[in-house]
Design an enzyme around this catalytic site. Structure first.
Site, PDB file in Angstrom:
ATOM      1  N   GLU A   1      29.775   2.249  58.976  1.00 27.19           N
ATOM      2  CA  GLU A   1      29.035   2.402  60.240  1.00 27.19           C
ATOM      3  C   GLU A   1      29.727   1.684  61.397  1.00 27.19           C
ATOM      4  O   GLU A   1      29.431   0.529  61.693  1.00 27.19           O
ATOM      5  CB  GLU A   1      27.594   1.879  60.107  1.00 27.19           C
ATOM      6  CG  GLU A   1      26.786   2.105  61.377  1.00 27.19           C
ATOM      7  CD  GLU A   1      25.354   1.573  61.309  1.00 27.19           C
ATOM      8  OE1 GLU A   1      24.595   1.825  62.271  1.00 27.19           O
ATOM      9  OE2 GLU A   1      24.995   0.897  60.327  1.00 27.19           O
TER      10      GLU A   1
ATOM     11  N   LYS B   1      28.167   6.619  59.190  1.00 24.52           N
ATOM     12  CA  LYS B   1      26.987   6.523  60.053  1.00 24.52           C
ATOM     13  C   LYS B   1      27.496   6.258  61.458  1.00 24.52           C
ATOM     14  O   LYS B   1      28.090   5.206  61.730  1.00 24.52           O
ATOM     15  CB  LYS B   1      26.047   5.411  59.579  1.00 24.52           C
ATOM     16  CG  LYS B   1      24.773   5.318  60.423  1.00 24.52           C
ATOM     17  CD  LYS B   1      23.684   4.475  59.769  1.00 24.52           C
ATOM     18  CE  LYS B   1      22.475   4.355  60.670  1.00 24.52           C
ATOM     19  NZ  LYS B   1      21.319   3.694  60.023  1.00 24.52           N
TER      20      LYS B   1
END
Length: 295
Positions: A176, A213
């Site tokens: 992420e 993400k």
């Protein structure tokens, strides 16, 4: 790795629920839920209250596998139980929802336009416990605030170095590198980020699987080509500070990108609501995020 869970995450229709606010963000999450700081006097009481909040969400009939593919937990939540079952087992066995674990320890200070991950000194032990507790994958968040090529390279390199360590335990890491939605050069950061992601993915062993993400991109469908990269199980989007309505509208324009919302998922939920009110609001929220995710 559980192949049924892998198939669900790879091809299922729905989204990932992020229930992983931790540490410094826990009081804020409780406050949004209507629990003032005078309701607890130490960390243990605070975490008990936040577990009760998450338990209420997870046990709600609105929180179901028809709409929700997986849920990201905080370490403290992983170690607690729901109705006598460890949280991850309850999620999978009772709800059919795949459990993930947030493993990072927060962000380092801003340097080169980015915030790297703080060191994770007990990562090996945490990953062993995650495997014992039937966790499927992990999540760790860095932040990109400026289109600084060196900073972005460092973020992605660090994420993948730790991601390989996680994959060695048979877990699927969610990489992420969040691009700040308020960054004045967000689109330029996303271009640099995508190049770095492709570079790191190309260097992975053939059997390594990762998820990404990412912030909802400035240019619609900008990450479409990343979705076809063979190492990538799924790309999920964070709400990043957008309101639920705005996040859903932006997400719906990005085909194949599914939500992994935290604040936007719990928006409007309150400790003072009756179960009927709570479940009705959560049901509408889940339905709206689901519909934005499957477009």
């Amino acid at each position: 790795m559980n192949t049924k869970q892998l198939d669900q995450i790879r091809t299922g229709e729905g989204f990932i629920a992020a229930l992983d606010q931790s540490g410094g963000s826990t009081p804020k999450a409780l406050l949004q839920y209507g629990i003032q700081e005078d309701r607890y006097s130490n960390e243990e009481e605070m975490y008990t209250l936040v577990h009760e909040m998450r338990t209420r969400i997870i046990k709600s009939p609105a929180f179901d596998a028809k709409h929700i593919l997986g849920a990201i937990l905080f370490e403290n939540t992983m170690d607690r139980s729901i109705d006598g079952q460890l949280t991850a087992d309850y999620l999978w066995e009772k709800k059919g929802i795949v459990p993930f674990l947030k493993v990072d320890k927060g962000l380092a200070e801003l340097q080169d336009g980015v915030q790297l991950l703080k060191p994770i000194p007990d990562l090996e032990d945490l990953l062993k416990r995650a495997v014992e507790r039937n966790i499927f994958g992990t999540k760790m968040r860095s932040v990109i605030k400026e289109a600084n090529p060196e900073g972005i390279r460092q973020v992605v390199e660090q994420q993948f170095a730790i991601g390989k360590q996680i994959a060695a335990f048979g877990l699927v890491p969610i990489i992420e590198p969040e691009v700040d939605i308020d960054s004045p050069d967000k689109a330029a950061s996303e271009k640099l980020l995508k190049d770095e992601l492709f570079s790191q993915l190309a260097a992975l062993g053939p059997d390594v699987k990762v998820m990404l993400k990412l912030s909802i991109p400035t240019e619609d469908n900008f990450y479409r080509d990343l979705m076809d990269e063979p190492h990538v199980v799924r790309i999920v989007a964070l709400s990043g500070g957008y309101s639920q309505e705005e996040a859903n509208a932006k997400l719906a324009r990005n085909h194949g990108l599914i939500a992994s919302f935290s604040r936007a998922l719990s928006e409007g939920l309150s400790d003072g609501q009756s179960d009927a009110e709570f479940d009705a609001l959560l049901s509408r929220t889940v339905q709206d995020i689901y519909e934005a995710s499957i477009k």
